[in-house]
Design an enzyme around this catalytic site. Structure first.
Site, mmCIF file in Angstrom:
data_model
loop_
_atom_site.group_PDB
_atom_site.id
_atom_site.type_symbol
_atom_site.label_atom_id
_atom_site.label_comp_id
_atom_site.label_asym_id
_atom_site.label_seq_id
_atom_site.Cartn_x
_atom_site.Cartn_y
_atom_site.Cartn_z
ATOM 1 N N GLY A 78 0.844 -1.184 0.000
ATOM 2 C CA GLY A 78 0.000 0.000 0.000
ATOM 3 C C GLY A 78 0.879 1.233 0.000
ATOM 4 N N GLN B 157 3.284 9.709 2.017
ATOM 5 C CA GLN B 157 4.569 9.085 1.703
ATOM 6 C C GLN B 157 5.186 9.623 0.414
ATOM 7 O OE1 GLN B 157 2.802 4.956 2.363
ATOM 8 N NE2 GLN B 157 4.925 4.661 2.970
ATOM 9 N N CYS C 57 7.058 -1.045 5.897
ATOM 10 C CA CYS C 57 6.596 0.234 5.359
ATOM 11 C C CYS C 57 7.660 0.770 4.414
ATOM 12 C CB CYS C 57 6.358 1.211 6.512
ATOM 13 S SG CYS C 57 5.734 2.804 5.975
ATOM 14 N N LEU C 58 7.239 1.261 3.252
ATOM 15 C CA LEU C 58 8.218 1.807 2.307
ATOM 16 C C LEU C 58 8.938 3.024 2.887
ATOM 17 C CD1 LEU C 58 6.314 1.533 -1.092
ATOM 18 C CD2 LEU C 58 8.002 -0.029 -0.119
ATOM 19 N N HIS D 186 -3.115 0.393 8.480
ATOM 20 C CA HIS D 186 -1.761 0.926 8.270
ATOM 21 C C HIS D 186 -1.807 2.182 7.386
ATOM 22 C CE1 HIS D 186 2.711 0.217 7.454
ATOM 23 N NE2 HIS D 186 2.383 1.137 6.565
ATOM 24 N N GLU D 187 -2.553 2.083 6.276
ATOM 25 C CA GLU D 187 -2.570 3.201 5.323
ATOM 26 C C GLU D 187 -3.342 4.409 5.861
ATOM 27 O OE1 GLU D 187 -0.502 3.099 3.012
ATOM 28 O OE2 GLU D 187 -0.089 0.958 3.184
ATOM 29 N N HIS E 243 -1.285 6.407 8.182
ATOM 30 C CA HIS E 243 -0.394 7.355 7.486
ATOM 31 C C HIS E 243 -1.082 8.703 7.265
ATOM 32 C CE1 HIS E 243 3.312 5.338 6.435
ATOM 33 N NE2 HIS E 243 2.700 4.299 5.886
HETATM 34 ZN ZN LIG Z 1 3.561 2.487 5.439
#
Ligand SMILES: [Zn+2]
Length: 182
Positions: A49, A54, A102-103, A144-145, A148
């Site tokens: 995701g 991000q 996580c990226l 999670h998303e 963010h």
């Molecule tokens: Zn993430």
């Protein structure tokens, strides 16, 4: 389309709340291009995701997709899902532990408790309403998303930092082995 630069842990944009997208703006070329670029960026880096924070954009947009992801070999597939202005409400009190990466926190994994079931309300990229109950892995990725978009990262949700591990060590000691003590 373009692959966007991904903000890493420590960049202030990851700690700011994103603003809702006005409904009339969903169909604009600018929003649609951002969504296309986010999908391309997520796929380029094998993310499950990606949230707009991000990619340095404080808009409430996130994209989710899992399709034989090499970063998450044990994760079930999730079809491409675009969420705009998502609102997540927990259902019940059951929590589930699961691994997250996580990226924006490259090459790390940690065990994170999440609500096992949530209600998801959002708009899709055509402006249609989404209102679904999500469970298990899909519920985890949604939480999670949407975290963010509220300036939160998975490490904020961890309760046991002894599980925080680099990816190489995760592959060596933890993959498929999460219940084992040694
Ligand atoms: Zn993430």
């Amino acid at each position: 389309m373009a692959i966007l630069k991904v903000a890493r842990l420590g960049h202030p944009v990851l700690r700011k709340p994103a603003a809702p997208v006005p409904i009339k703006d969903i169909a604009t070329p600018e929003t649609q291009r951002l969504i296309d670029d986010m999908v391309e960026t997520m796929r380029e880096y094998n993310g499950a995701g990606l949230a707009a924070n991000q990619v340095h954009t404080l808009k409430q947009i996130c994209v989710i997709e899992v399709n034989g992801n090499p970063r998450y070999p044990e994760a079930p597939n999730v079809p491409l899902t675009v969420l705009i202005n998502p609102v997540v409400t927990r259902l019940g009190t059951e929590m589930e532990e699961g691994w997250e990466g996580c990226l924006s926190i490259p090459d790390m994994r940690g065990m994170v408790p999440r609500h096992a079931a949530v209600r998801l309300e959002a708009y899709d990229r055509t402006g249609e309403r989404i209102d679904v109950v999500a469970k298990e892995f899909f519920a985890r990725v949604i939480q999670h998303e949407t975290d963010h978009l509220n300036g939160l990262l998975y490490v904020d949700r961890m309760t046991d930092f002894s599980t925080l591990t680099h990816l190489a060590e995760w592959n060596k000691y933890w993959l498929g082995n999460a219940e084992q003590d040694d």
